[in-house]
Design a protein around this motif. Structure first.
Motif, short mmCIF file in Angstrom:
data_model
loop_
_atom_site.label_atom_id
_atom_site.label_comp_id
_atom_site.label_asym_id
_atom_site.label_seq_id
_atom_site.Cartn_x
_atom_site.Cartn_y
_atom_site.Cartn_z
N ALA A 228 0.82 -1.21 0.00
CA ALA A 228 0.00 0.00 0.00
C ALA A 228 0.86 1.27 0.00
CB ALA A 228 -0.92 -0.01 1.22
N LYS A 229 0.18 2.40 -0.13
CA LYS A 229 0.87 3.69 -0.10
C LYS A 229 1.08 4.20 1.32
CE LYS A 229 -0.88 5.27 -4.59
NZ LYS A 229 -1.63 6.34 -5.30
N LYS A 230 0.32 3.65 2.26
CA LYS A 230 0.45 4.07 3.65
C LYS A 230 -0.07 2.98 4.57
CE LYS A 230 -3.74 6.79 2.82
NZ LYS A 230 -4.30 8.16 2.76
N ALA A 231 0.19 3.14 5.86
CA ALA A 231 -0.24 2.15 6.85
C ALA A 231 -1.74 2.26 7.09
CB ALA A 231 0.54 2.38 8.14
N PRO A 232 -2.33 1.28 7.80
CA PRO A 232 -3.77 1.35 8.09
C PRO A 232 -4.15 2.61 8.88
CG PRO A 232 -2.91 -0.84 8.53
CD PRO A 232 -1.73 0.03 8.27
N LYS A 233 -5.43 2.94 8.90
CA LYS A 233 -5.92 4.16 9.56
C LYS A 233 -5.57 4.21 11.03
CE LYS A 233 -9.82 5.03 6.44
NZ LYS A 233 -11.30 5.14 6.34
N LYS A 260 8.89 4.02 -1.69
CA LYS A 260 8.90 5.40 -2.20
C LYS A 260 7.89 6.27 -1.46
CE LYS A 260 5.75 4.99 -6.21
NZ LYS A 260 5.67 5.20 -7.67
N TYR A 261 6.78 5.67 -1.00
CA TYR A 261 5.79 6.44 -0.26
C TYR A 261 6.22 6.66 1.19
CZ TYR A 261 2.89 5.80 -4.34
OH TYR A 261 2.42 5.84 -5.63
N LEU A 262 6.95 5.70 1.74
CA LEU A 262 7.49 5.88 3.09
C LEU A 262 8.49 7.04 3.10
CD1 LEU A 262 7.52 4.86 6.01
CD2 LEU A 262 9.31 3.23 5.35
N TYR A 263 9.35 7.10 2.07
CA TYR A 263 10.28 8.23 1.94
C TYR A 263 9.51 9.55 1.77
CZ TYR A 263 14.60 5.48 1.44
OH TYR A 263 15.70 4.68 1.66
N MET A 268 11.86 12.57 2.72
CA MET A 268 13.19 12.00 2.59
C MET A 268 13.39 11.47 1.18
SD MET A 268 13.37 9.86 6.18
CE MET A 268 14.98 9.14 5.81
N THR A 269 14.65 11.20 0.83
CA THR A 269 14.99 10.54 -0.43
C THR A 269 15.78 9.28 -0.10
OG1 THR A 269 17.21 11.48 -0.75
CG2 THR A 269 15.31 12.86 -1.40
N PRO A 270 15.94 8.38 -1.06
CA PRO A 270 16.72 7.16 -0.81
C PRO A 270 18.18 7.44 -0.42
CG PRO A 270 15.36 6.90 -2.76
CD PRO A 270 15.27 8.34 -2.37
N TYR A 271 18.62 8.67 -0.60
CA TYR A 271 20.00 9.01 -0.23
C TYR A 271 20.11 9.45 1.23
CZ TYR A 271 20.55 8.94 -5.28
OH TYR A 271 20.56 8.55 -6.60
N ASP A 272 18.96 9.64 1.87
CA ASP A 272 18.97 10.05 3.28
C ASP A 272 19.08 8.83 4.18
OD1 ASP A 272 18.63 12.77 2.66
OD2 ASP A 272 16.46 12.50 2.45
N ASN A 273 19.83 8.97 5.25
CA ASN A 273 19.98 7.89 6.21
C ASN A 273 19.03 8.09 7.40
OD1 ASN A 273 22.12 6.56 4.83
ND2 ASN A 273 23.57 8.09 5.62
N ILE A 274 18.58 6.98 7.97
CA ILE A 274 17.78 7.07 9.19
C ILE A 274 18.69 6.78 10.38
CG2 ILE A 274 15.55 6.50 8.15
CD1 ILE A 274 15.96 3.60 9.03
N VAL A 275 18.29 7.26 11.56
CA VAL A 275 19.09 7.06 12.77
C VAL A 275 18.20 6.48 13.86
CG1 VAL A 275 20.72 8.90 12.25
CG2 VAL A 275 18.65 9.42 13.55
#
Length: 283
Positions: A228-233, A260-263, A268-275
């Motif tokens: 999906a494009k997003k998590a449940p309600k 891609k929708y989570l980013y 964010m972009t795929p080049y960004d790191n999460i911490v």
């Protein structure tokens, strides 16, 4: 009798085909599930593993494949099926066509006690406690709720058809975020899972945003439809806080969201790191 997670897993896997059988043949779904659970040891008996026989039905004029197993006598002949769905379907037809069971069909679908006692009285099983055992299973797991079902999940019902896995043990299928998924076992690949489910391995890999040659680890979530494009309600005002070892990919799999929708939701972009500790929006 205590609640058993293995039994609950079996119920989750086969409840929809039991409801489908109830709609077709007027046999309470609770009775079908309780019999399947008890007769097959939640799908783990030798008969279920070798012959997909979930109801302990013996040959009795059967012209199909057979398996032999010690029961009331040694080396008795039992019916064997290509998949669990065939076993459920044959169980229904066995009851509908058997003269000894005809009086049961005058009972309501909600009268699981009458059905359990009637099956024992008609000689379905030799165990003197058979009716009591079925009733106890039905009441402990609240299977009677399925006797009131108006609808069932056709995807999960059909998932018991034409599924072949090594050793005859298929993967339980779960539902989440308008999707279906299973958990990979040791030695699984997109190829082996695709063969079991009846999907193209390329589609299966694409649904999980991985190359078809990617290796799978035990416990990996494998989705059976596009995410999906997003998590449940229910996740509207909740954040996911990143834990050690997580990646955007593992988080996307956890919630059934395309990467891609989570980013995008998190600017964010795929080049960004999460911490570790970072809060991520899910919808």
């Amino acid at each position: 009798m205590k609640w058993n997670s293995t039994y609950q897993q079996y119920i989750d896997q086969y409840k929809d085909v039991a409801i489908e059988q109830m709609k077709k043949y007027h046999i309470p779904a609770s009775i079908t599930l309780a019999q399947g659970l008890f007769e097959s040891g939640a799908g783990r008996s030798e008969l279920a593993r070798k012959g997909n026989n979930h109801f302990g039905i013996k040959c009795h004029g059967w012209k199909g494949r057979k398996v032999y197993h010690d029961d009331d006598a040694s080396n008795e002949c039992f019916r064997a099926y290509n998949n669990a769905y065939e076993s459920y379907e044959d169980h229904s037809r066995f009851l509908v066509s058997g003269k000894r069971y005809q009086s049961l069909f005058s009972l309501k679908n909600t009268d699981y006690r009458g059905w359990a006692q009637g099956l024992k009285a008609a000689g379905y099983a030799t165990n003197p406690s058979y009716a009591t055992k079925l009733i106890n299973i039905i009441e402990l797991y609240k299977l009677y709720e399925y006797d009131h079902a108006k609808h069932y999940d056709r995807f999960l019902a059909s998932a018991t058809k034409d599924r072949v896995a090594p050793g005859g043990m298929t993967h339980p299928i779960y539902k989440f975020n308008n999707n279906y998924y299973l958990k990979a076992r040791r030695g699984d690949s997109f190829s082996s899972i695709a063969k079991e489910i009846g999907l193209s391995e390329r589609k299966l890999a694409a649904y999980n945003e991985l190359p078809v040659s990617a290796s799978l680890s035990e416990g990996d979530i494998v989705y059976l439809k596009k995410k999906a494009k997003k998590a449940p309600k229910s996740y509207k005002d909740r954040l996911h806080y990143v834990r050690a070892g997580e990646s955007m990919y593992s988080i996307s799999q956890l919630y059934g969201i395309r990467m891609k929708y989570l980013y995008k939701m998190n600017n964010m972009t795929p080049y960004d790191n999460i911490v570790v500790g970072q809060g991520l929006r899910l919808r």
